[in-house]
Design a protein around this motif. Structure first.
Motif, PDB file in Angstrom:
ATOM      1  N   ASP A 180       0.826  -1.215   0.000  1.00  0.00           N
ATOM      2  CA  ASP A 180       0.000   0.000   0.000  1.00  0.00           C
ATOM      3  C   ASP A 180       0.858   1.262   0.000  1.00  0.00           C
ATOM      4  N   CYS A 183       2.521   1.666  -3.444  1.00  0.00           N
ATOM      5  CA  CYS A 183       1.520   2.084  -4.438  1.00  0.00           C
ATOM      6  C   CYS A 183       1.204   3.575  -4.291  1.00  0.00           C
ATOM      7  N   LYS A 184       1.044   4.005  -3.065  1.00  0.00           N
ATOM      8  CA  LYS A 184       0.721   5.414  -2.821  1.00  0.00           C
ATOM      9  C   LYS A 184       1.826   6.323  -3.344  1.00  0.00           C
ATOM     10  N   LYS A 189      -3.352   2.802  -7.065  1.00  0.00           N
ATOM     11  CA  LYS A 189      -4.387   2.553  -6.068  1.00  0.00           C
ATOM     12  C   LYS A 189      -4.491   1.046  -5.825  1.00  0.00           C
ATOM     13  N   SER A 190      -4.017   0.589  -4.670  1.00  0.00           N
ATOM     14  CA  SER A 190      -4.157  -0.827  -4.327  1.00  0.00           C
ATOM     15  C   SER A 190      -5.503  -1.021  -3.647  1.00  0.00           C
ATOM     16  N   ARG A 347      -4.450  -8.143  -2.443  1.00  0.00           N
ATOM     17  CA  ARG A 347      -4.331  -6.818  -3.056  1.00  0.00           C
ATOM     18  C   ARG A 347      -4.412  -6.957  -4.572  1.00  0.00           C
TER      19      ARG A 347
END
Length: 550
Positions: A180, A183-184, A189-190, A347
């Motif tokens: 997460d 990804c951020k 967007k996970s 995810r």
């Protein structure tokens, strides 16, 4: 005896039919090629109970594959390579062995031809139903089959009639924090992956106990939403269901009015028997469904049942994509957290499901399957060097105790085309003397383009996470456990096998409810859509029963 309904197969396409029609009070006979097993029969022994144990021996029952080699199509039997397109001959079929990644199709998946046009050398068409027509049945599957997760907003989230899933998300490994966070930082967007695995008690089904064995293993708690555990067990309680196990259906027999009058099946010993019914539901998984129709030749249908239009077997679908992998160790995450067994990753990335130029797909993130024997066996090789003795022992120890492999599975559409189809060839027969299915696996250039696009995103994420030994295997070959197409539904009998309710255009008392009906497959595993559509068809049959059996 003449049954009201005969269902051939018992997987995701059959379960809703069996469940709904038996509860209506109809007498339902289920012809299942394999045996009947229950949770007590499913342990996690890698040698004894993996999926292959529940499939025919390829020396006895095989398929043939056609691949394009040196500009010509070469045919070979699967017993030569071990490439297995059998996915579970037992009550509940391949739904017993799925990993349960349950993504809905998106509204635009139903109208790809309208949105993107028809690519050259493709047979893309719009569906004859919309997402809105199927949505209530996706919701029904969430409740009855059981889907866990947490709905999260992202650009391509499909419209829902409920705010969230009925079962809370499964427990997760700490590596999701790293996913997460990375990804951020990348602007990705996970999202939490919906799973057909229940996280709390449901009737006779126990919740997931995090055994660490989902993919290719049947579930010993009943948590996984197989057709057997979630639907057929309840249907049996109506006393309206008769299950005939070890019944290999080899022919559908038609009467003068071009209806199915009976199904001929072989017992395990090869003895021929026959079942009569008013209505027949074929749900044997796409390859075997087309095979059965093509082999059911008679004076009404010289090319196979429901095949006077010559559409049966055409536009076979699988899923293109591949896997990108990386290893992680204590430099990325606390070793104890990383090694904690059983907890899920859950995810997915769908940021690029649709682009302005073309359709891409889905990335699902998961740890490599447990399977310690297989994993240890692979470690025998260090490039071209065979490791033995202490060197091998040390490598196995280091790998199993200090690292863990994370995979990103890529799912993109299998573009329907003229070189992807199912046929039969009298030269190739199984041990019973029945022509086997031939699978031509011509792919479309668009599929590889979409796969490479997502591969680049997966590699970028692994690099941001600090993954080591990043490797990629992108392939346009079909995934044998993902089968659809071959009996496309549509409004025009000249170009489709089934009408919008999956009723054969040419045979009024025959429905096909496995993935065969799908004209395009979306960029996700098919199972949830197959379940939903089967519930939709069951409603149609219930509401029109008297007219259908006239």
């Amino acid at each position: 005896m003449i049954y009201d309904v005969c269902v051939i197969g018992s997987g995701a396409g059959a379960g809703p039919i069996i469940y709904e029609l038996s509860k209506k009070g109809l007498k339902v006979c289920v012809l299942e090629k394999g045996d009947i097993y229950n949770e007590k029969d499913f342990s996690k022994d890698e040698i004894v109970v993996r999926k292959a144990i529940y499939t025919p021996n390829l020396k006895d029952e095989y398929h043939t594959i056609e691949e394009l080699m040196d500009n010509s199509w070469q045919k070979f039997p699967t017993y030569e390579t071990g490439w297995n397109f059998w996915n579970g001959s037992l009550l509940g079929g391949s739904s017993n062995f799925m990993s349960g990644y349950f993504h809905r199709l998106k509204p635009n998946d139903f109208k790809l031809a309208s949105i993107y046009g028809v690519a050259k050398k493709s047979n893309i068409v719009d569906w004859v139903i919309s997402y809105e027509e199927l949505e209530p049945y996706y919701t029904k599957v969430e409740e009855l089959v059981g889907v866990s997760g947490e709905v999260q907003e992202y650009e391509f989230l499909e419209p829902r009639s409920t705010k969230d899933f009925p079962y809370s998300a499964l427990a997760e490994n700490k590596i999701v924090d790293l996913i997460d966070k990375s990804c951020k930082e990348l602007g990705f967007k996970s999202i939490k992956t919906p799973r057909a695995i229940i996280s709390k008690q449901k009737d006779h089904r126990n919740p997931c106990y995090y055994s660490n064995y989902c993919g290719s293993y049947a579930c010993s708690s009943g948590a996984k939403g197989s057709s057997r555990a979630s639907l057929i067990k309840d249907a049996i309680l109506t006393n309206n269901v008769t299950i005939i196990a070890n019944a290999f259906v080899v022919k559908l027999n038609t009467s003068k009015d071009k209806k199915i009058k009976s199904a001929t099946y072989l017992t395990k010993e090869g003895v021929k028997k026959e079942i009569k019914a008013k209505l027949f539901i074929l749900a044997a998984q796409a390859v075997e469904t087309s095979r059965l129709l093509l082999n059911s030749k008679d004076e009404n249908f010289p090319f196979g049942v429901a095949n006077n239009s010559l559409n049966v077997g055409k536009n076979f679908l699988s899923s293109s994509g591949g896997i990108v992998s990386a290893t992680f160790d204590e430099t990325n995450i606390n070793l104890k957290d990383l090694q904690e067994p059983g907890l899920f990753v859950n995810r997915s990335l769908m940021d690029w499901y649709f682009t302005k130029e073309f359709k891409t797909g889905t990335i699902d993130i998961l740890f490599e399957h447990a399977n310690p024997i297989r994993r240890a066996s692979i470690l025998r090789w260090n490039e071209d060097e065979l490791l033995i003795g202490e060197n091998l022992q040390n490598k196995i120890f280091e790998t199993f105790t200090k690292t863990r492999t994370l995979n990103m599975e890529i799912f993109v559409d299998w573009t329907p085309n003229d070189d992807s189809f199912i046929s039969v060839d009298e030269k190739y027969k199984d041990k019973y003397g029945i022509p086997v299915a031939n699978i031509r696996i011509g792919s479309h250039e668009q599929d590889k383009k979409a796969s490479i696009f997502l591969e680049e995103k997966a590699i970028k994420l692994f690099e941001k996470m600090g993954g080591k030994n990043i490797i990629s295997d992108i392939s346009v070959l079909p995934s044998s456990n993902l089968q659809a197409g071959g009996c496309r539904f549509g409004n025009d009998p000249k170009t489709s096998v089934l009408n919008k309710y999956c009723q054969a255009h040419e045979v009024s008392n025959l429905f096909v409810t496995d993935g065969s009906f799908m004209p395009t497959g979306g960029s996700v595993p098919y199972t949830w859509t197959i379940y939903a559509n089967s519930f939709r068809v069951a409603d149609y049959i219930k509401n029109n029963w008297e007219d259908l059996i006239v």
